[in-house]
Design an enzyme around this catalytic site. Sequence first.
Site, PDB file in Angstrom:
ATOM      1  N   HIS A   1      31.983 -13.552  82.582  1.00 22.58           N
ATOM      2  CA  HIS A   1      31.948 -13.628  84.044  1.00 22.58           C
ATOM      3  C   HIS A   1      30.700 -12.921  84.575  1.00 22.58           C
ATOM      4  O   HIS A   1      30.078 -13.371  85.554  1.00 22.58           O
ATOM      5  CB  HIS A   1      33.214 -12.983  84.607  1.00 22.58           C
ATOM      6  CG  HIS A   1      33.611 -13.461  85.966  1.00 22.58           C
ATOM      7  ND1 HIS A   1      34.797 -13.109  86.561  1.00 22.58           N
ATOM      8  CD2 HIS A   1      32.990 -14.257  86.874  1.00 22.58           C
ATOM      9  CE1 HIS A   1      34.885 -13.673  87.751  1.00 22.58           C
ATOM     10  NE2 HIS A   1      33.798 -14.359  87.972  1.00 22.58           N
TER      11      HIS A   1
ATOM     12  N   HIS B   1      35.818 -11.386  80.573  1.00 26.44           N
ATOM     13  CA  HIS B   1      35.219 -10.591  81.647  1.00 26.44           C
ATOM     14  C   HIS B   1      33.698 -10.502  81.458  1.00 26.44           C
ATOM     15  O   HIS B   1      32.934 -10.609  82.422  1.00 26.44           O
ATOM     16  CB  HIS B   1      35.790  -9.174  81.643  1.00 26.44           C
ATOM     17  CG  HIS B   1      37.184  -9.050  82.162  1.00 26.44           C
ATOM     18  ND1 HIS B   1      37.570  -9.519  83.397  1.00 26.44           N
ATOM     19  CD2 HIS B   1      38.291  -8.468  81.619  1.00 26.44           C
ATOM     20  CE1 HIS B   1      38.862  -9.246  83.590  1.00 26.44           C
ATOM     21  NE2 HIS B   1      39.315  -8.617  82.527  1.00 26.44           N
TER      22      HIS B   1
ATOM     23  N   HIS C   1      39.997 -11.770  75.470  1.00 22.91           N
ATOM     24  CA  HIS C   1      40.237 -11.485  76.889  1.00 22.91           C
ATOM     25  C   HIS C   1      39.076 -10.705  77.498  1.00 22.91           C
ATOM     26  O   HIS C   1      38.514 -11.101  78.533  1.00 22.91           O
ATOM     27  CB  HIS C   1      41.535 -10.700  77.045  1.00 22.91           C
ATOM     28  CG  HIS C   1      41.829 -10.279  78.452  1.00 22.91           C
ATOM     29  ND1 HIS C   1      42.676 -10.981  79.283  1.00 22.91           N
ATOM     30  CD2 HIS C   1      41.380  -9.224  79.195  1.00 22.91           C
ATOM     31  CE1 HIS C   1      42.727 -10.392  80.464  1.00 22.91           C
ATOM     32  NE2 HIS C   1      41.957  -9.318  80.436  1.00 22.91           N
ATOM     33  N   GLU C   2      38.726  -9.592  76.878  1.00 29.23           N
ATOM     34  CA  GLU C   2      37.674  -8.753  77.459  1.00 29.23           C
ATOM     35  C   GLU C   2      36.328  -9.464  77.459  1.00 29.23           C
ATOM     36  O   GLU C   2      35.503  -9.254  78.352  1.00 29.23           O
ATOM     37  CB  GLU C   2      37.586  -7.419  76.712  1.00 29.23           C
ATOM     38  CG  GLU C   2      38.825  -6.544  76.862  1.00 29.23           C
ATOM     39  CD  GLU C   2      39.190  -6.232  78.299  1.00 29.23           C
ATOM     40  OE1 GLU C   2      38.287  -6.230  79.165  1.00 29.23           O
ATOM     41  OE2 GLU C   2      40.378  -6.007  78.577  1.00 29.23           O
TER      42      GLU C   2
END
Length: 683
Positions: A478, A475, A471-472
């Site tokens: 991104h 980020h 998940h992290e």
Amino acid sequence: MMSPENPFATPSELPYALPPFDRIAVEHYRPAFEEGLSRHSAEIEQIAGNAEEATFENTIVALERAGDLLDRVGGTFFNIVGSNATDEIQDIQAELAPRLAAHADAIHLNPRLFARISALHERRESLGLDAESLRLLERRHTDFSRAGAGLPEADQEQLRKLNGELSTLQTRFQQNLLRDTNDLAVVIDDAAELAGLDAGTIATAAETAADRGEEGKYVLSLILPTAQAALESLENRAVRERLFTASVSRGNRGNEQDNNAVAAEIVRLRAERAALLGYPNHAAYVISDETAKTAEAATGLLERLAPVAVANARTEAAELQRHLEADVPGATLKAWDWAFYAEKVRRERYQVDTAALRPYFELNRVLHDGVFFAASRLYGLSFTERHDLPKYHPEVRIFEVFDADGSGLGLFLMDYYARESKRGGAWMNNFVDQSGLLGAKTVVVNVLNVNRPPAGEPTLLTFDEVTTAFHEFGHALHSLLSGVEFPAFSGTNVPRDFVEYPSQVNEMWMLWPEVLANYAKHHETGEPLPAEQVAKLEAAAQYGEGFKTTEYLAASLLDLAWHRLGVDDRVEDVQRFEADALEKAGVALESVPPRYRTTYFNHVFGGGYSAGYYSYIWSEVLDADTVLWFTENGGLKRENGDHFRGTLLGRGGSVDPMAAFSAFRGREPEIEPLLKRRGLAGA
């Protein structure tokens, strides 16, 4: 006055402008902030006072270029506040908070500067701007307007006062929570009371106790959410109760770290500020600038899901109650029992023992052969660990990230281990934002709170920690894949209820067969996770969704209940308000407490998610629809990754987020994939 020897005095000469952590000491921050604030104020004055007619270049672009020193010191300092805070760092933070709020107000409430921006905005269609430049001009005008630039002078003075008070209170909330979390760590005298925990976890508890001067004892540290991971395995019901009680007591003990009055005052001041800005409440103010647009839309989604989620949770609770009674006749299921008996059901029904999976989730393999492997297959990225670069803590690791053509994209820092100087939870932050205008590439960090194993032992992750790592890193991608001109649009500088979307999508690769087979190998034997275990994991995926969805919805609805209060609403009893809000929303289940309760809801009262915790499930609508697209289009393929990168990930905030989604997906989002994923098809 800042000395020329101060490490912040000049831009870093390290690769990608990585901060020179080996030269930065606590005493460098105050003078660097002083100089940074002074320089930025002078730059703003020069832009606002320019005698020439306002142009996009001399006003909007000039604003993007201004504040480089303040960005350097702030980007470093506030990362350290979250991940490695000392008492002195926290003192500086407390001093700075109101000053930085005042500085931001001095910019946004500068009438000459706003006049220049407004003049450009009025004739924006005739300026011949490209799409990203036009969006930046519109964004700046919106930002200044929302910050109160158009208010009468008296109202602006009141706004400055409110912003200063809020910055101080939010800092106090964060610091109270960190201290109370450390104080409430559960001390165990006898190892027998830890039955059910694996040997590595017990050894870590012993080391933690020794580090705290409790030699011969065991300490269970608290993680940020209400649910504590050890509750799944602890066989001793009384110890489970102690651990749960410690978790929900944070900030609510009537001591100097109590957050009840702090939270209530934050809510009151936010409502007052919203009224000043022309909104009925803080939620209306915040969400008007998100993709949801209205608090009613955000609340409506949650309220649509809540009844089915609660019904599922009640069904799950009835089953767990039967298992509890088999062990403890006449006992009633409590919140501290839920995880333990849910894990028991999961083992019996699906033959999935999440604790037994840990030997297959060794940190380095998860990172290199899982997280990095998926990014390589999708986007053509490669990673090289840099042992020659300075770190802000010895446990940090640094990787240089290369694009498919061999060009450098930036640096990825990982800081995975828990420590008392780090706030709870997991997050991503940038030290440097990508920007074509500034010639800058990304320096990004992922921060987790994994228990450090005993010396010489491997780091074995839980199933949830593997999910968090993917998940992290979503980020991080991104930011790393950002390809924008202006720093205002870099990477995750998108609406709050869109920012979680790419990171949630990246979780899908964790169990993707090709990825899982590459990293899920026994740390001692190298044997892959058995195929039957994988099938069982997939079969068990929806089990417990009633609990997980209800605890999340309860926290989200609590956030919105607080922030839909108007300026005339007063809360005298925080705990009573919370209980009433959960009851009114239909999510008041004693055995399923909110993921966060008011006094330790750092996302909302200490961080940037106020009136925005709904963002996770709002983004999950897009995420589930995107996972369906990848599945229908062949999954882990470069052409799929390149399409996602080109239409969405690489665009940051430079395009309307929902337009970016439609460009990627070929249509508007649909909610059905989310409902199916969460077992809420009746919602």
